[in-house]
Scaffold this motif. Structure first.
Motif, PDB file in Angstrom:
ATOM      1  N   LYS A 108      72.297  46.542  33.507  1.00 44.12           N
ATOM      2  CA  LYS A 108      73.052  47.121  32.392  1.00 44.12           C
ATOM      3  C   LYS A 108      74.555  46.950  32.578  1.00 44.12           C
ATOM      4  CE  LYS A 108      69.717  50.592  30.831  1.00 44.12           C
ATOM      5  NZ  LYS A 108      69.410  52.042  30.678  1.00 44.12           N
ATOM      6  N   ARG A 109      74.969  46.727  33.805  1.00 45.64           N
ATOM      7  CA  ARG A 109      76.395  46.529  34.078  1.00 45.64           C
ATOM      8  C   ARG A 109      76.749  45.051  34.212  1.00 45.64           C
ATOM      9  NH1 ARG A 109      74.679  51.300  35.875  1.00 45.64           N
ATOM     10  NH2 ARG A 109      76.087  53.114  35.740  1.00 45.64           N
ATOM     11  N   GLY A 110      75.812  44.179  33.849  1.00 46.89           N
ATOM     12  CA  GLY A 110      76.096  42.749  33.772  1.00 46.89           C
ATOM     13  C   GLY A 110      75.853  41.948  35.027  1.00 46.89           C
ATOM     14  N   GLY A 111      75.308  42.570  36.072  1.00 47.29           N
ATOM     15  CA  GLY A 111      75.067  41.847  37.303  1.00 47.29           C
ATOM     16  C   GLY A 111      73.889  40.895  37.210  1.00 47.29           C
ATOM     17  N   THR A 112      73.932  39.814  37.986  1.00 47.66           N
ATOM     18  CA  THR A 112      72.792  38.907  38.116  1.00 47.66           C
ATOM     19  C   THR A 112      71.855  39.506  39.159  1.00 47.66           C
ATOM     20  OG1 THR A 112      74.080  36.945  37.547  1.00 47.66           O
ATOM     21  CG2 THR A 112      72.055  36.595  38.826  1.00 47.66           C
ATOM     22  N   VAL A 113      70.574  39.651  38.803  1.00 45.03           N
ATOM     23  CA  VAL A 113      69.626  40.329  39.684  1.00 45.03           C
ATOM     24  C   VAL A 113      68.484  39.396  40.077  1.00 45.03           C
ATOM     25  CG1 VAL A 113      68.033  42.266  39.956  1.00 45.03           C
ATOM     26  CG2 VAL A 113      70.152  42.563  38.644  1.00 45.03           C
ATOM     27  N   HIS A 114      68.279  39.257  41.371  1.00 48.83           N
ATOM     28  CA  HIS A 114      67.122  38.540  41.898  1.00 48.83           C
ATOM     29  C   HIS A 114      66.110  39.585  42.377  1.00 48.83           C
ATOM     30  CE1 HIS A 114      68.802  34.448  41.798  1.00 48.83           C
ATOM     31  NE2 HIS A 114      69.958  35.056  42.036  1.00 48.83           N
ATOM     32  N   MET A 115      65.008  39.687  41.654  1.00 49.35           N
ATOM     33  CA  MET A 115      63.953  40.649  41.980  1.00 49.35           C
ATOM     34  C   MET A 115      62.968  40.008  42.950  1.00 49.35           C
ATOM     35  SD  MET A 115      63.208  41.916  38.061  1.00 49.35           S
ATOM     36  CE  MET A 115      61.866  43.009  38.566  1.00 49.35           C
ATOM     37  N   LYS A 161      69.999  38.642  30.487  1.00 48.94           N
ATOM     38  CA  LYS A 161      68.954  37.659  30.774  1.00 48.94           C
ATOM     39  C   LYS A 161      69.060  37.057  32.175  1.00 48.94           C
ATOM     40  CE  LYS A 161      68.337  36.304  25.927  1.00 48.94           C
ATOM     41  NZ  LYS A 161      68.351  35.172  24.957  1.00 48.94           N
ATOM     42  N   GLU A 162      70.110  37.416  32.900  1.00 49.45           N
ATOM     43  CA  GLU A 162      70.308  36.870  34.250  1.00 49.45           C
ATOM     44  C   GLU A 162      69.499  37.666  35.279  1.00 49.45           C
ATOM     45  OE1 GLU A 162      72.203  34.020  34.993  1.00 49.45           O
ATOM     46  OE2 GLU A 162      72.002  33.893  32.827  1.00 49.45           O
ATOM     47  N   ILE A 163      68.204  37.764  35.020  1.00 47.90           N
ATOM     48  CA  ILE A 163      67.283  38.505  35.879  1.00 47.90           C
ATOM     49  C   ILE A 163      66.192  37.530  36.315  1.00 47.90           C
ATOM     50  CG2 ILE A 163      65.884  40.579  36.129  1.00 47.90           C
ATOM     51  CD1 ILE A 163      68.773  41.137  35.227  1.00 47.90           C
ATOM     52  N   TYR A 164      66.032  37.355  37.619  1.00 43.70           N
ATOM     53  CA  TYR A 164      65.120  36.341  38.136  1.00 43.70           C
ATOM     54  C   TYR A 164      64.082  36.967  39.074  1.00 43.70           C
ATOM     55  CZ  TYR A 164      68.924  33.502  36.368  1.00 43.70           C
ATOM     56  OH  TYR A 164      69.879  32.949  35.546  1.00 43.70           O
ATOM     57  N   VAL A 165      62.869  36.444  38.998  1.00 43.13           N
ATOM     58  CA  VAL A 165      61.773  36.952  39.812  1.00 43.13           C
ATOM     59  C   VAL A 165      61.441  35.977  40.933  1.00 43.13           C
ATOM     60  CG1 VAL A 165      59.283  37.397  39.806  1.00 43.13           C
ATOM     61  CG2 VAL A 165      60.729  38.408  38.035  1.00 43.13           C
ATOM     62  N   HIS A 166      61.281  36.505  42.138  1.00 39.20           N
ATOM     63  CA  HIS A 166      60.833  35.729  43.293  1.00 39.20           C
ATOM     64  C   HIS A 166      59.638  36.462  43.891  1.00 39.20           C
ATOM     65  CE1 HIS A 166      64.752  33.580  43.293  1.00 39.20           C
ATOM     66  NE2 HIS A 166      65.220  34.778  42.947  1.00 39.20           N
ATOM     67  N   ILE A 167      58.557  35.750  44.126  1.00 42.60           N
ATOM     68  CA  ILE A 167      57.355  36.368  44.665  1.00 42.60           C
ATOM     69  C   ILE A 167      57.322  36.198  46.178  1.00 42.60           C
ATOM     70  CG2 ILE A 167      54.836  36.455  44.552  1.00 42.60           C
ATOM     71  CD1 ILE A 167      56.392  37.328  41.992  1.00 42.60           C
ATOM     72  N   LEU A 168      57.304  37.321  46.884  1.00 39.81           N
ATOM     73  CA  LEU A 168      57.303  37.316  48.346  1.00 39.81           C
ATOM     74  C   LEU A 168      56.693  38.611  48.860  1.00 39.81           C
ATOM     75  CD1 LEU A 168      58.292  36.068  51.082  1.00 39.81           C
ATOM     76  CD2 LEU A 168      60.386  37.439  50.769  1.00 39.81           C
ATOM     77  N   ASP A 169      55.770  38.479  49.775  1.00 42.58           N
ATOM     78  CA  ASP A 169      55.211  39.629  50.480  1.00 42.58           C
ATOM     79  C   ASP A 169      55.936  39.725  51.815  1.00 42.58           C
ATOM     80  OD1 ASP A 169      53.724  41.448  51.958  1.00 42.58           O
ATOM     81  OD2 ASP A 169      51.807  40.801  51.115  1.00 42.58           O
TER      82      ASP A 169
END
Length: 327
Positions: free
Chosen positions: A67-74, A96-104
Motif C-alpha cells: 500500500k505504500r508502493g514498495g516492491t514485494v517478493h513473497m 502490481k509490483e508483487i512477486y511470488v517465489h515458491i520455496l520451502d
C-alpha cells in the motif's frame, strides 16, 4: 501443547509476563503512544522480501508495504495460497509490483539455490523479513537429514540471510528483520543437540529454542555487518494459522483465542522496523516489542550466554550450512 509444557508456560515468569504484555489489550494500550507519522512514508523504489507472506503476520506486512508502493517478493511454500494472497494484495493496494517465489525453507539445499538465483536475477534488495516459521508436534527430518523445524526456523533463516547479505550490502539503507517469539525468554542458547537428537521432543520448547537462536544470530550479524540494520522482534500472541492449527499448541489457542492479537496488530512492529526512520536510529541487533526496544531476557534470568558461546553457535551454523552449499 502437552500438560508438561502447558504447566511450564503457566508457571514461568514468561507466561505471567505474557498474560499482560503479549495480548491484544496490551497492544491497544501501547498503540496510544505510537507516532502516526512514523508510518506515513512512501516505499516506492524500495525492494522487500518477506518469507511466509501468504498468511498471518507475513501477509499483513506485505499488504502494508504494498500500500505504500514498495516492491514485494513473497517467498511462500504453497503456490496456490501464495497466488491467492498476491491477487488480494494487488487488488487492495493497487500495486502490481508483487512477486511470488515458491520455496520451502526446510529444504536446505533449495534455500541456498534460491538465494544464489535471486542475486543473479535482481540488482537490489533493501529489506529482508524473516517471518516464516513452523512448530512440529513430533520429530521429523528433511531430505538432507536435518530435523525439519531446525531446518526451517534456524538453518533456513541463516542460509537465506547469509546468502542475501552481499545483495543487501549493495542496496540503499538495507535492513533485516526477523520475527521471533516471546517463548525464547524461557530458553538459553544451546550450542549442542541443535536437532534435538537427545532427549524427549517437545515441539513447543524446540520452537522456543529456535527463537532464541534467531535472536543470537541477529545480534551476531549486527556485529559483523555494520552497514546493515538488523533487528528481531516479538509480535505478541497473534491469532495466526500456525497457532490455530499447530498440533503442538491446541490448548493454548483454545484458552487464549479471545485475547490474541490480529495479524495486523502482530505485524505493526515489523512494518515499523521496516519502513520508519525512527527504527533505523535504534542500535542494530536489538530486540523489539510494540515499537519499543526491550530486553531479550527476563530480569535476573538465567538465559544469558557468553560472547564465546554465541560465536561458537555461529561457527557451528556456518560449518553445517557449508555442507549443503552448491558448488
Amino acid at each position: 501443547m502437552g500438560n508438561t509444557t502447558m504447566s511450564l508456560y503457566r508457571n514461568s515468569a514468561w507466561f505471567l509476563k505474557g498474560m499482560t504484555e503479549f495480548t491484544r489489550s496490551a497492544f491497544l494500550s501501547a498503540a496510544k503512544h505510537f507516532v502516526e507519522k512514523d508510518l506515513e512514508v512512501s516505499m516506492a523504489g524500495r525492494v522487500f522480501m518477506i518469507t511466509g507472506a501468504n498468511s498471518g503476520i507475513g501477509r499483513a506486512t506485505a499488504m502494508a508495504i504494498a500500500k505504500r508502493g514498495g516492491t514485494v517478493h513473497m517467498v511462500c511454500r504453497n503456490k496456490d495460497k501464495a497466488e491467492e494472497a498476491r491477487a488480494d494484495i494487488v487488488k487492495e493496494s493497487g500495486n502490481k509490483e508483487i512477486y511470488v517465489h515458491i520455496l520451502d525453507l526446510s529444504e536446505t539445499r533449495k534455500v541456498w539455490e534460491f538465494a544464489e538465483a535471486f542475486k543473479r536475477k535482481y540488482k537490489a534488495l533493501n529489506l529482508l523479513i524473516n517471518n516464516a516459521g513452523c512448530i512440529m508436534s513430533e520429530r521429523d527430518v528433511n531430505a538432507e537429514g536435518l530435523e525439519k523445524s531446525f531446518a526451517s526456523n534456524v538453518m533456513g533463516v541463516y542460509i537465506l540471510t547469509r546468502g542475501l547479505i552481499p545483495l543487501l550490502e549493495k542496496s540503499a539503507e538495507p535492513r533485516v528483520i526477523t520475527v521471533s517469539s516471546g517463548g525464547m525468554l524461557v530458553q538459553k542458547l544451546r550450542t549442542g543437540n541443535l536437532q534435538t537428537e537427545i532427549g524427549r521432543y517437545d515441539g513447543t520448547m524446540v520452537y522456543a529454542q529456535h527463537k532464541r537462536q534467531q535472536v543470537v544470530m541477529t545480534e551476531q550479524w549486527a556485529q559483523t555487518h555494520s552497514n546493515i540494520h538488523f533487528s528481531v522482534m516479538h509480535p505478541g500472541w497473534v491469532d495466526t494459522p500456525v497457532v490455530a492449527v499447530a498440533n503442538a499448541m491446541p490448548d493454548f489457542h483454545q484458552s487464549m483465542k479471545d485475547s490474541l492479537r490480529t495479524p495486523e496488530q502482530g505485524a505493526d512492529t515489523v512494518v515499523w522496523l521496516a519502513i520508519s526512520e525512527a527504527a533505523a536510529t535504534k542500535p542494530s541487533g536489538s530486540f523489539f516489542q510494540d515499537r519499543r526496544m526491550v530486553s531479550a531476557h527476563l530480569p535476573l534470568a538465567w538465559t544469558h550466554s557468553s560472547q564465546l558461546e554465541q560465536q561458537k553457535f555461529m561457527s557451528v551454523m556456518e560449518d553445517l550450512a557449508k555442507t549443503f552449499q552448491p558448488h
